[in-house]
Design a protein around this motif. Structure first.
Motif, PDB file in Angstrom:
ATOM      1  N   TYR A 108       0.585   5.472   1.067  1.00 34.07           N
ATOM      2  CA  TYR A 108      -0.203   6.496   1.745  1.00 34.07           C
ATOM      3  C   TYR A 108       0.586   7.805   1.756  1.00 34.07           C
ATOM      4  O   TYR A 108       1.817   7.803   1.704  1.00 34.07           O
ATOM      5  CB  TYR A 108      -0.501   6.087   3.196  1.00 34.07           C
ATOM      6  N   ARG A 142       9.952  12.042   3.175  1.00 31.94           N
ATOM      7  CA  ARG A 142       9.411  13.398   3.215  1.00 31.94           C
ATOM      8  C   ARG A 142       9.668  14.068   1.876  1.00 31.94           C
ATOM      9  O   ARG A 142      10.818  14.271   1.481  1.00 31.94           O
ATOM     10  CB  ARG A 142      10.058  14.195   4.342  1.00 31.94           C
ATOM     11  N   PHE A 184       4.337   7.013   2.815  1.00 30.50           N
ATOM     12  CA  PHE A 184       4.617   5.753   3.502  1.00 30.50           C
ATOM     13  C   PHE A 184       4.204   4.573   2.633  1.00 30.50           C
ATOM     14  O   PHE A 184       3.121   4.592   2.032  1.00 30.50           O
ATOM     15  CB  PHE A 184       3.826   5.654   4.818  1.00 30.50           C
ATOM     16  N   MET A 237      -0.383  -4.953   9.065  1.00 28.82           N
ATOM     17  CA  MET A 237       0.022  -3.894   8.150  1.00 28.82           C
ATOM     18  C   MET A 237       1.156  -3.099   8.788  1.00 28.82           C
ATOM     19  O   MET A 237       0.963  -2.440   9.807  1.00 28.82           O
ATOM     20  CB  MET A 237      -1.151  -2.959   7.862  1.00 28.82           C
ATOM     21  N   ARG A 238       2.322  -3.164   8.168  1.00 28.95           N
ATOM     22  CA  ARG A 238       3.475  -2.460   8.714  1.00 28.95           C
ATOM     23  C   ARG A 238       3.926  -1.397   7.731  1.00 28.95           C
ATOM     24  O   ARG A 238       3.864  -1.595   6.522  1.00 28.95           O
ATOM     25  CB  ARG A 238       4.613  -3.443   8.972  1.00 28.95           C
ATOM     26  N   PHE A 239       4.423  -0.304   8.285  1.00 32.70           N
ATOM     27  CA  PHE A 239       4.818   0.837   7.459  1.00 32.70           C
ATOM     28  C   PHE A 239       6.313   1.098   7.536  1.00 32.70           C
ATOM     29  O   PHE A 239       6.951   0.846   8.566  1.00 32.70           O
ATOM     30  CB  PHE A 239       4.064   2.095   7.897  1.00 32.70           C
ATOM     31  N   GLY A 240       6.830   1.634   6.444  1.00 38.48           N
ATOM     32  CA  GLY A 240       8.203   2.093   6.426  1.00 38.48           C
ATOM     33  C   GLY A 240       8.338   3.390   7.204  1.00 38.48           C
ATOM     34  O   GLY A 240       7.347   3.946   7.688  1.00 38.48           O
ATOM     35  N   ALA A 241       9.567   3.875   7.316  1.00 35.38           N
ATOM     36  CA  ALA A 241       9.844   5.083   8.097  1.00 35.38           C
ATOM     37  C   ALA A 241       9.360   6.357   7.405  1.00 35.38           C
ATOM     38  O   ALA A 241       9.317   7.418   8.016  1.00 35.38           O
ATOM     39  CB  ALA A 241      11.333   5.187   8.391  1.00 35.38           C
ATOM     40  N   GLN A 275       0.838  11.478   3.996  1.00 37.86           N
ATOM     41  CA  GLN A 275       0.443  12.159   5.231  1.00 37.86           C
ATOM     42  C   GLN A 275       0.884  13.614   5.170  1.00 37.86           C
ATOM     43  O   GLN A 275       2.067  13.908   4.976  1.00 37.86           O
ATOM     44  CB  GLN A 275       1.073  11.475   6.448  1.00 37.86           C
ATOM     45  N   ALA A 333      -3.806  12.670   9.569  1.00 35.05           N
ATOM     46  CA  ALA A 333      -3.701  11.221   9.446  1.00 35.05           C
ATOM     47  C   ALA A 333      -3.283  10.859   8.018  1.00 35.05           C
ATOM     48  O   ALA A 333      -3.547  11.623   7.083  1.00 35.05           O
ATOM     49  CB  ALA A 333      -5.045  10.572   9.771  1.00 35.05           C
ATOM     50  N   PRO A 334      -2.645   9.719   7.842  1.00 33.26           N
ATOM     51  CA  PRO A 334      -2.292   9.285   6.477  1.00 33.26           C
ATOM     52  C   PRO A 334      -3.543   9.032   5.643  1.00 33.26           C
ATOM     53  O   PRO A 334      -4.576   8.617   6.158  1.00 33.26           O
ATOM     54  CB  PRO A 334      -1.521   7.981   6.720  1.00 33.26           C
ATOM     55  N   HIS A 381       0.850  -1.187   0.000  1.00 34.13           N
ATOM     56  CA  HIS A 381       0.000   0.000   0.000  1.00 34.13           C
ATOM     57  C   HIS A 381       0.887   1.239   0.000  1.00 34.13           C
ATOM     58  O   HIS A 381       1.992   1.224   0.527  1.00 34.13           O
ATOM     59  CB  HIS A 381      -0.843   0.068   1.279  1.00 34.13           C
TER      60      HIS A 381
END
Lengths: 112, 109
Positions: free
Chosen positions: B34, B104, B87, B97-101, B36, B41-42, B32
């Protein structure tokens, strides 16, 4: 249509105090539910996720816990807050695998 | 284990292109993306399910190489509104569901 409610929006709590953050979803049934924490300027850390009532998977046991007393209600708790618990807490839901995550507006927690 | 994103930050001028990469050491079910905005919120951009699948959203598209467990987000002819933190989120059959750092992205006039 589906909506997600998360409250409160902001919270300032002293170290050692308890915490309860609530999240509810409307317009869907048996959603997957998630709690994430985001430190300032950082990524989204997965804390807990749930695929059904009473089913909680924990990623960061530490001093936080989560419960899902009802199908569309997800609660994040702590008995004693630490300074390191400060952050932006986000609740999210999805209908199931391969579906988008929908986030609540978040709770900005400051532990003093 | 969370996915790894690169670069950490990108600065663009309006109209320039950017690529954001995401990789995972785990076998993925989906990826996925996203965005932000600061203090918000994302927001979901797109999801990729199959190996090699590409999806598009306006001038933002993405690809997913299932064999390499890698995904890339392509932003073309960037607009000021593209600014924010991007993200990638990776999903396994465990429903985690895990997100990367995050990356920006700053678009300047």
């Amino acid at each position: 249509s589906q909506t997600i409610h998360q409250w409160p929006a902001t919270l300032v709590q002293p170290v050692g105090s308890p915490l309860s953050l609530e999240c509810t979803v409307e317009g869907t049934s048996n959603p997957n539910l998630y709690w994430y924490r985001q430190a300032a300027g950082r990524g989204l850390q997965l804390l807990f996720y749930s695929v059904g009532i009473g089913q909680i998977s924990s990623e960061v046991p530490q001093n936080l816990s989560a419960s899902r007393p009802q199908d569309r209600q997800f609660i994040l708790s702590s008995k004693k807050l630490l300074l390191s618990d400060s952050g932006f807490y986000l609740c999210a839901w999805q209908t199931g695998l391969n579906s988008p995550l929908h986030f609540g507006n978040g709770t900005r927690l400051t532990v003093t | 284990q969370q996915p790894v994103q690169s670069p950490q930050a990108v600065i663009l001028r309006e109209g320039e292109d950017a690529v954001i990469n995401c990789s995972s050491s785990k076998a993925l079910y989906s990826v996925h993306w996203y965005r932000q905005k600061h203090g918000e919120a994302p927001v979901f951009l797109m999801i990729l399910l199959k190996g090699g699948e590409q999806k598009g959203h306006d001038k933002i598209s993405a690809s997913f190489n299932e064999k390499k467990q890698q995904s890339s987000l392509y932003l073309t002819a960037s607009q000021l509104s593209y600014s924010g933190t991007y993200f990638c989120g990776t999903e396994t059959l465990n429903n985690d569901m895990r997100f990367g750092a995050g990356t920006r992205l700053t678009v300047k006039p």
